[in-house]
Scaffold this motif. Structure first.
Motif, PDB file in Angstrom:
ATOM      1  N   SER A   1     -62.377   7.713  33.801  1.00  0.00           N
ATOM      2  CA  SER A   1     -61.715   8.641  33.109  1.00  0.00           C
ATOM      3  C   SER A   1     -61.252   9.941  33.738  1.00  0.00           C
ATOM      4  CB  SER A   1     -62.373   8.903  31.789  1.00  0.00           C
ATOM      5  OG  SER A   1     -63.643   9.835  31.999  1.00  0.00           O
TER       6      SER A   1
ATOM      7  N   SER B   1     -65.706  -0.945  27.012  1.00  0.00           N
ATOM      8  CA  SER B   1     -64.701  -0.948  27.956  1.00  0.00           C
ATOM      9  C   SER B   1     -63.443  -1.516  27.454  1.00  0.00           C
ATOM     10  CB  SER B   1     -65.228  -1.813  29.257  1.00  0.00           C
ATOM     11  OG  SER B   1     -64.101  -1.657  30.197  1.00  0.00           O
ATOM     12  N   LEU B   2     -63.553  -2.566  26.626  1.00  0.00           N
ATOM     13  CA  LEU B   2     -62.576  -3.348  26.166  1.00  0.00           C
ATOM     14  C   LEU B   2     -61.978  -2.355  25.065  1.00  0.00           C
ATOM     15  CD1 LEU B   2     -63.907  -6.953  25.727  1.00  0.00           C
ATOM     16  CD2 LEU B   2     -61.972  -6.030  27.257  1.00  0.00           C
TER      17      LEU B   2
ATOM     18  N   LEU C   1     -67.308   3.681  33.883  1.00  0.00           N
ATOM     19  CA  LEU C   1     -66.313   4.109  32.971  1.00  0.00           C
ATOM     20  C   LEU C   1     -66.051   5.430  32.656  1.00  0.00           C
ATOM     21  CD1 LEU C   1     -67.280   1.589  29.745  1.00  0.00           C
ATOM     22  CD2 LEU C   1     -65.648   1.213  31.674  1.00  0.00           C
TER      23      LEU C   1
ATOM     24  N   PHE D   1     -62.245   0.859  24.412  1.00  0.00           N
ATOM     25  CA  PHE D   1     -61.291   2.034  25.145  1.00  0.00           C
ATOM     26  C   PHE D   1     -60.733   1.864  26.529  1.00  0.00           C
ATOM     27  CE2 PHE D   1     -65.013   3.377  22.624  1.00  0.00           C
ATOM     28  CZ  PHE D   1     -64.589   4.151  21.661  1.00  0.00           C
ATOM     29  N   HIS D   2     -60.096   0.792  26.682  1.00  0.00           N
ATOM     30  CA  HIS D   2     -59.368   0.499  27.967  1.00  0.00           C
ATOM     31  C   HIS D   2     -60.118   0.844  29.348  1.00  0.00           C
ATOM     32  CE1 HIS D   2     -56.385  -0.190  24.643  1.00  0.00           C
ATOM     33  NE2 HIS D   2     -56.632   1.121  24.225  1.00  0.00           N
ATOM     34  N   GLY D   3     -61.125   0.363  29.470  1.00  0.00           N
ATOM     35  CA  GLY D   3     -61.743   0.741  30.599  1.00  0.00           C
ATOM     36  C   GLY D   3     -62.190   1.998  31.074  1.00  0.00           C
ATOM     37  N   LYS D   4     -62.125   3.138  30.006  1.00  0.00           N
ATOM     38  CA  LYS D   4     -62.595   4.307  30.164  1.00  0.00           C
ATOM     39  C   LYS D   4     -63.402   4.897  29.113  1.00  0.00           C
ATOM     40  CE  LYS D   4     -58.038   5.609  32.451  1.00  0.00           C
ATOM     41  NZ  LYS D   4     -56.887   6.373  32.404  1.00  0.00           N
TER      42      LYS D   4
END
Length: 76
Positions: free
Chosen positions: A60, A5-6, A56, A8-11
């Motif tokens: 997206s 998550s960190l 996640l 890939f910015h939560g996605k």
């Protein structure tokens, strides 16, 4: 999944499952513990990772899950 998550910015756009194992013996000669180990590695792990990744993937808006198996299971 926290590190993913960190990173890939939560996605998450894709989850690729391809872990697997086998025991080189006939089913009739296998012990229950061996069967449970195989199912845990080959099925349960993929299921649990999918559960963890779902939030996640959903965020997206276009997440995909790819489960890869092999022909190896047909050899026995």
């Amino acid at each position: 999944m926290e590190k993913v998550s960190l990173a890939f910015h939560g996605k998450l756009n894709i989850l690729d499952n391809k872990a697997g194992t086998a025991i080189d013996k006939k089913a009739i000669d296998s012990m229950a513990e061996e069967y449970m180990s195989i199912m845990s590695t080959n099925f349960e792990s993929a299921f649990l990772v999918c559960q963890l990744a779902y939030p996640l993937l959903k965020v997206s808006g276009a997440g995909s899950i790819v489960n890869i198996s092999s022909i190896f299971g047909k050899l026995f």
